[in-house]
Design a protein around this motif. Structure first.
Motif, short mmCIF file in Angstrom:
data_model
loop_
_atom_site.label_atom_id
_atom_site.label_comp_id
_atom_site.label_asym_id
_atom_site.label_seq_id
_atom_site.Cartn_x
_atom_site.Cartn_y
_atom_site.Cartn_z
N LEU A 10 0.93 -1.21 -0.02
CA LEU A 10 0.05 -0.07 -0.05
C LEU A 10 0.87 1.03 -0.03
O LEU A 10 0.48 2.00 -0.60
N ARG A 11 1.85 1.20 0.81
CA ARG A 11 2.90 2.27 0.66
C ARG A 11 3.45 2.64 -0.74
O ARG A 11 3.70 3.70 -0.95
N ARG A 12 3.77 1.46 -1.30
CA ARG A 12 4.39 1.84 -2.82
C ARG A 12 3.32 2.18 -3.72
O ARG A 12 3.63 3.05 -4.51
N ILE A 13 1.87 1.82 -3.65
CA ILE A 13 1.05 2.23 -4.32
C ILE A 13 0.83 3.75 -3.87
O ILE A 13 0.67 4.67 -4.94
N LEU A 14 1.00 4.05 -2.73
CA LEU A 14 0.59 5.35 -2.22
C LEU A 14 1.92 6.26 -2.78
O LEU A 14 1.62 7.59 -3.55
N GLY A 15 2.99 5.90 -2.82
CA GLY A 15 4.14 6.62 -3.39
C GLY A 15 3.99 6.79 -4.91
O GLY A 15 4.55 7.87 -5.45
N ASP A 16 3.40 5.84 -5.63
CA ASP A 16 3.33 6.00 -7.23
C ASP A 16 2.19 7.27 -7.31
O ASP A 16 2.30 8.14 -8.08
N VAL A 17 1.13 7.21 -6.52
CA VAL A 17 0.22 8.40 -6.33
C VAL A 17 0.71 9.77 -6.13
O VAL A 17 0.28 10.61 -6.67
N ALA A 18 1.48 9.65 -4.93
CA ALA A 18 2.05 10.84 -4.38
C ALA A 18 3.70 10.96 -4.24
O ALA A 18 4.08 10.63 -3.46
N PRO A 19 4.33 10.94 -5.53
CA PRO A 19 5.86 10.64 -5.38
C PRO A 19 6.60 11.68 -4.60
O PRO A 19 7.46 11.12 -4.08
N ASP A 20 6.11 12.76 -4.20
CA ASP A 20 6.81 13.73 -3.40
C ASP A 20 6.66 13.24 -1.77
O ASP A 20 7.46 13.84 -1.04
N LEU A 21 5.80 12.65 -1.51
CA LEU A 21 5.56 11.90 -0.10
C LEU A 21 6.48 11.00 0.16
O LEU A 21 6.94 9.94 -0.66
N ASP A 22 7.18 11.17 1.23
CA ASP A 22 8.06 10.20 1.98
C ASP A 22 7.19 9.04 2.80
O ASP A 22 6.84 9.08 4.15
N VAL A 23 6.75 8.16 1.85
CA VAL A 23 5.90 7.01 2.32
C VAL A 23 6.22 6.39 3.49
O VAL A 23 5.31 5.73 3.95
N VAL A 24 7.69 5.94 3.72
CA VAL A 24 8.08 5.33 4.74
C VAL A 24 7.75 5.95 6.16
O VAL A 24 7.51 5.35 6.97
N THR A 25 7.59 7.23 6.11
CA THR A 25 7.10 7.96 7.43
C THR A 25 5.65 7.83 7.73
O THR A 25 5.37 8.74 8.65
N VAL A 26 5.02 7.56 6.77
CA VAL A 26 3.57 7.74 7.01
C VAL A 26 3.17 6.84 7.97
O VAL A 26 3.24 5.20 7.65
N ALA A 27 2.52 7.15 9.15
CA ALA A 27 2.24 6.07 10.10
C ALA A 27 0.79 5.24 9.69
O ALA A 27 -0.04 5.95 8.71
N ILE A 28 0.50 4.05 9.97
CA ILE A 28 -0.57 3.34 9.47
C ILE A 28 -1.73 3.80 10.07
O ILE A 28 -2.91 3.50 9.39
N ASP A 29 -1.81 4.79 11.18
CA ASP A 29 -3.05 5.31 11.71
C ASP A 29 -3.10 6.82 11.14
O ASP A 29 -4.26 7.36 11.66
N ALA A 30 -2.27 7.25 10.31
CA ALA A 30 -2.41 8.57 9.64
C ALA A 30 -3.52 8.78 8.50
O ALA A 30 -3.66 8.08 7.74
N ASP A 31 -4.42 9.69 8.87
CA ASP A 31 -5.39 9.99 7.87
C ASP A 31 -4.86 10.47 6.50
O ASP A 31 -3.98 11.50 6.79
N LEU A 32 -4.90 9.83 5.60
CA LEU A 32 -4.37 10.01 4.11
C LEU A 32 -4.77 11.64 3.87
O LEU A 32 -3.84 12.25 3.17
N ARG A 33 -6.00 11.88 4.09
CA ARG A 33 -6.48 13.39 3.65
C ARG A 33 -6.19 14.22 4.70
O ARG A 33 -5.63 15.31 4.34
N ASN A 34 -6.32 14.29 5.74
CA ASN A 34 -6.23 15.25 6.92
C ASN A 34 -4.92 15.25 7.37
O ASN A 34 -4.21 16.49 7.94
N ASP A 35 -4.37 14.16 7.63
CA ASP A 35 -3.07 14.11 8.26
C ASP A 35 -1.53 14.42 7.16
O ASP A 35 -0.80 15.02 7.55
N ILE A 36 -1.78 13.68 6.12
CA ILE A 36 -0.76 13.78 5.22
C ILE A 36 -0.90 14.66 3.87
O ILE A 36 -0.16 14.80 3.16
N GLY A 37 -2.31 15.02 3.89
CA GLY A 37 -2.44 16.11 2.75
C GLY A 37 -2.90 15.56 1.42
O GLY A 37 -2.68 16.43 0.46
#
Length: 84
Positions: A10-37
């Motif tokens: 899922l992190r790899r998929i997220l990284g493909d969608v948002a390449p500027d995002l450091d997906v390794v640092t995204v907590a599994i409970d972080a809200d994808l819209r509100n917390d990581i933007g």
């Protein structure tokens, strides 16, 4: 696929969608819209990519069930993949 393997996928998929995002640092409970933007289009593209890559359709009515990587992982594991 183990839970951690799915989260990594899922992190790899997220990284493909948002390449500027450091997906390794995204907590599994972080809200994808509100917390990581993720904006609404990036979120939609994330859901579409999950459907294509993992074979699990996520109807719009269930978008609230996939707002974090953890929730998304739980949702994907409870759904049957679409037939190819």
């Amino acid at each position: 696929m183990s839970d951690q393997d799915l989260i990594d996928r899922l992190r790899r998929i997220l990284g493909d969608v948002a390449p500027d995002l450091d997906v390794v640092t995204v907590a599994i409970d972080a809200d994808l819209r509100n917390d990581i933007g993720l904006d609404s289009m990036d979120f939609l593209n994330f859901v579409i990519a999950i459907s294509k890559q993992l074979g699990v359709a996520i109807p719009e009515a269930d978008y609230g069930k996939v707002t974090t990587l953890g929730k998304c992982s739980a949702y994907v594991t409870t759904q049957k993949p679409r037939p190819s």
